[in-house]
Scaffold this active site. Structure first.
Site, PDB file in Angstrom:
ATOM      1  N   ARG A  50       0.842  -1.197   0.000  1.00 57.66           N
ATOM      2  CA  ARG A  50       0.000   0.000   0.000  1.00 57.66           C
ATOM      3  C   ARG A  50       0.881   1.252   0.000  1.00 57.66           C
ATOM      4  O   ARG A  50       1.453   1.612   1.024  1.00 57.66           O
ATOM      5  CB  ARG A  50      -0.912   0.015   1.229  1.00 57.66           C
ATOM      6  CG  ARG A  50      -1.908  -1.133   1.266  1.00 57.66           C
ATOM      7  CD  ARG A  50      -2.706  -1.075   2.564  1.00 57.66           C
ATOM      8  NE  ARG A  50      -3.700  -2.129   2.632  1.00 57.66           N
ATOM      9  CZ  ARG A  50      -4.490  -2.352   3.683  1.00 57.66           C
ATOM     10  NH1 ARG A  50      -4.380  -1.568   4.750  1.00 57.66           N
ATOM     11  NH2 ARG A  50      -5.365  -3.329   3.675  1.00 57.66           N
ATOM     12  N   ASP A  52       1.696   5.264  -0.048  1.00 61.00           N
ATOM     13  CA  ASP A  52       1.072   6.402   0.615  1.00 61.00           C
ATOM     14  C   ASP A  52       0.677   7.490  -0.384  1.00 61.00           C
ATOM     15  O   ASP A  52       1.045   7.445  -1.561  1.00 61.00           O
ATOM     16  CB  ASP A  52       2.039   7.007   1.644  1.00 61.00           C
ATOM     17  CG  ASP A  52       2.280   6.095   2.825  1.00 61.00           C
ATOM     18  OD1 ASP A  52       1.389   5.289   3.139  1.00 61.00           O
ATOM     19  OD2 ASP A  52       3.361   6.193   3.436  1.00 61.00           O
ATOM     20  N   TYR A 110      12.277  -0.281  -3.522  1.00 55.59           N
ATOM     21  CA  TYR A 110      11.914   1.130  -3.645  1.00 55.59           C
ATOM     22  C   TYR A 110      13.119   1.943  -4.102  1.00 55.59           C
ATOM     23  O   TYR A 110      14.275   1.568  -3.857  1.00 55.59           O
ATOM     24  CB  TYR A 110      11.440   1.686  -2.296  1.00 55.59           C
ATOM     25  CG  TYR A 110      10.030   1.336  -1.922  1.00 55.59           C
ATOM     26  CD1 TYR A 110       8.965   2.165  -2.276  1.00 55.59           C
ATOM     27  CD2 TYR A 110       9.749   0.177  -1.191  1.00 55.59           C
ATOM     28  CE1 TYR A 110       7.664   1.851  -1.913  1.00 55.59           C
ATOM     29  CE2 TYR A 110       8.448  -0.150  -0.830  1.00 55.59           C
ATOM     30  CZ  TYR A 110       7.412   0.696  -1.199  1.00 55.59           C
ATOM     31  OH  TYR A 110       6.116   0.365  -0.843  1.00 55.59           O
ATOM     32  N   ARG A 197      11.022   6.826   3.664  1.00 55.39           N
ATOM     33  CA  ARG A 197      11.087   8.291   3.767  1.00 55.39           C
ATOM     34  C   ARG A 197      11.783   8.730   5.058  1.00 55.39           C
ATOM     35  O   ARG A 197      12.475   9.755   5.079  1.00 55.39           O
ATOM     36  CB  ARG A 197       9.680   8.879   3.676  1.00 55.39           C
ATOM     37  CG  ARG A 197       9.063   8.728   2.290  1.00 55.39           C
ATOM     38  CD  ARG A 197       7.560   8.935   2.313  1.00 55.39           C
ATOM     39  NE  ARG A 197       7.207  10.244   2.836  1.00 55.39           N
ATOM     40  CZ  ARG A 197       5.962  10.588   3.180  1.00 55.39           C
ATOM     41  NH1 ARG A 197       4.966   9.702   3.074  1.00 55.39           N
ATOM     42  NH2 ARG A 197       5.714  11.794   3.634  1.00 55.39           N
TER      43      ARG A 197
END
Length: 253
Positions: A50, A52, A110, A197
């Site tokens: 999921r 963001d 990522y 992040r």
């Protein structure tokens, strides 16, 4: 019923994240509406991860079940015709019922794209993060090395994270520079909410000289999110791939 797996790419800037929301602003909402248009029945999609609000995907994987009999091309070109321009289906495969986009995955990858120059982005606004002061690449690489391996990543976990365990195996954290862009490539069995992040934000602190590289080791050991840097912007974050056993017959990322 058949189970179909899809590969997706999307620009997350126009969405409130992957997950379906009452207002219909999630990537999931847009996809399910398009799938229902082709299937002529309601469709519920499950995803590998999921993302963001504002986070993008180069290769997201989802699956859904349907009683509709359609050629695989209908799940690609047909669905794409009903999707907004910022979302696209890359491929479709029929998979066994035992396949699950989330639970069959052994790895997520990522990339964070950080524009490191004095002035803010214009043409790439919304698709890169930005930091205006020069960053020390060597110091960031040294700091990043402390995080590779299996650790408790509580110091990099969002307060609202719902993961059952903060222990993850970060298999890769590499940093390289291409012109004004600094690229952070990460791979793990799974990631905590805001983990990438938060890691990037802390490495920027190291890169600008606020803390030495060894600070990353102490932060990891502390397991205290309050000691870490603020969560960095979602703009430069991309889900670049999901790893599956070759037995499922899915395209490699």
């Amino acid at each position: 019923m058949v189970r179909i797996a899809l590969g997706l790419e999307y620009n997350g800037g126009a969405f409130c994240g992957w997950q379906s929301q009452p207002g219909g602003c999630g990537v999931q909402d847009a996809l399910e509406r398009a799938l229902a248009g082709i299937a002529a029945e309601p469709v519920r999609a499950s995803t590998a991860g999921r993302t963001d609000t504002g986070v993008h995907a180069l290769h997201q994987v989802v699956h859904f079940d349907t009683a509709a009999v359609r050629p695989l091309s209908a799940w690609v070109r047909g669905v794409n015709a009903l999707l907004p321009d910022s979302v696209g289906v890359l491929w479709a495969r029929e998979v066994p019922e035992a396949f699950h986009a989330r639970f069959s995955a052994f790895e997520r990858r990522y990339q964070y794209r950080l524009l490191n120059r004095p002035v803010r982005p214009a043409l790439s606004a919304g698709t890169v993060g930005w930091f205006h002061h020069p960053l020390d690449m060597e110091a960031m690489a040294r700091g990043a090395a402390y995080l590779v391996g299996e650790h408790d990543f509580s110091a990099f976990r969002a307060a609202e994270c719902q993961a059952k365990s903060p222990v993850k195996n970060l298999r890769q954290l590499e940093i390289r520079r291409e012109g004004d862009l600094i690229l952070f490539d990460l791979a793990a069995n799974a990631f905590l909410h805001h983990m990438v992040r938060n890691i990037v934000g802390c490495l920027v602190y190291v890169g600008k000289g606020k803390h030495p590289p060894e600070w990353m080791a102490g932060l990891l050991e502390s397991r205290d999110r309050r000691l870490a840097a603020p969560t960095f912007s979602p703009d430069g974050l991309y889900l670049t791939g999901v790893g599956y056993d070759p037995k499922w017959g899915l395209p490699a990322f």
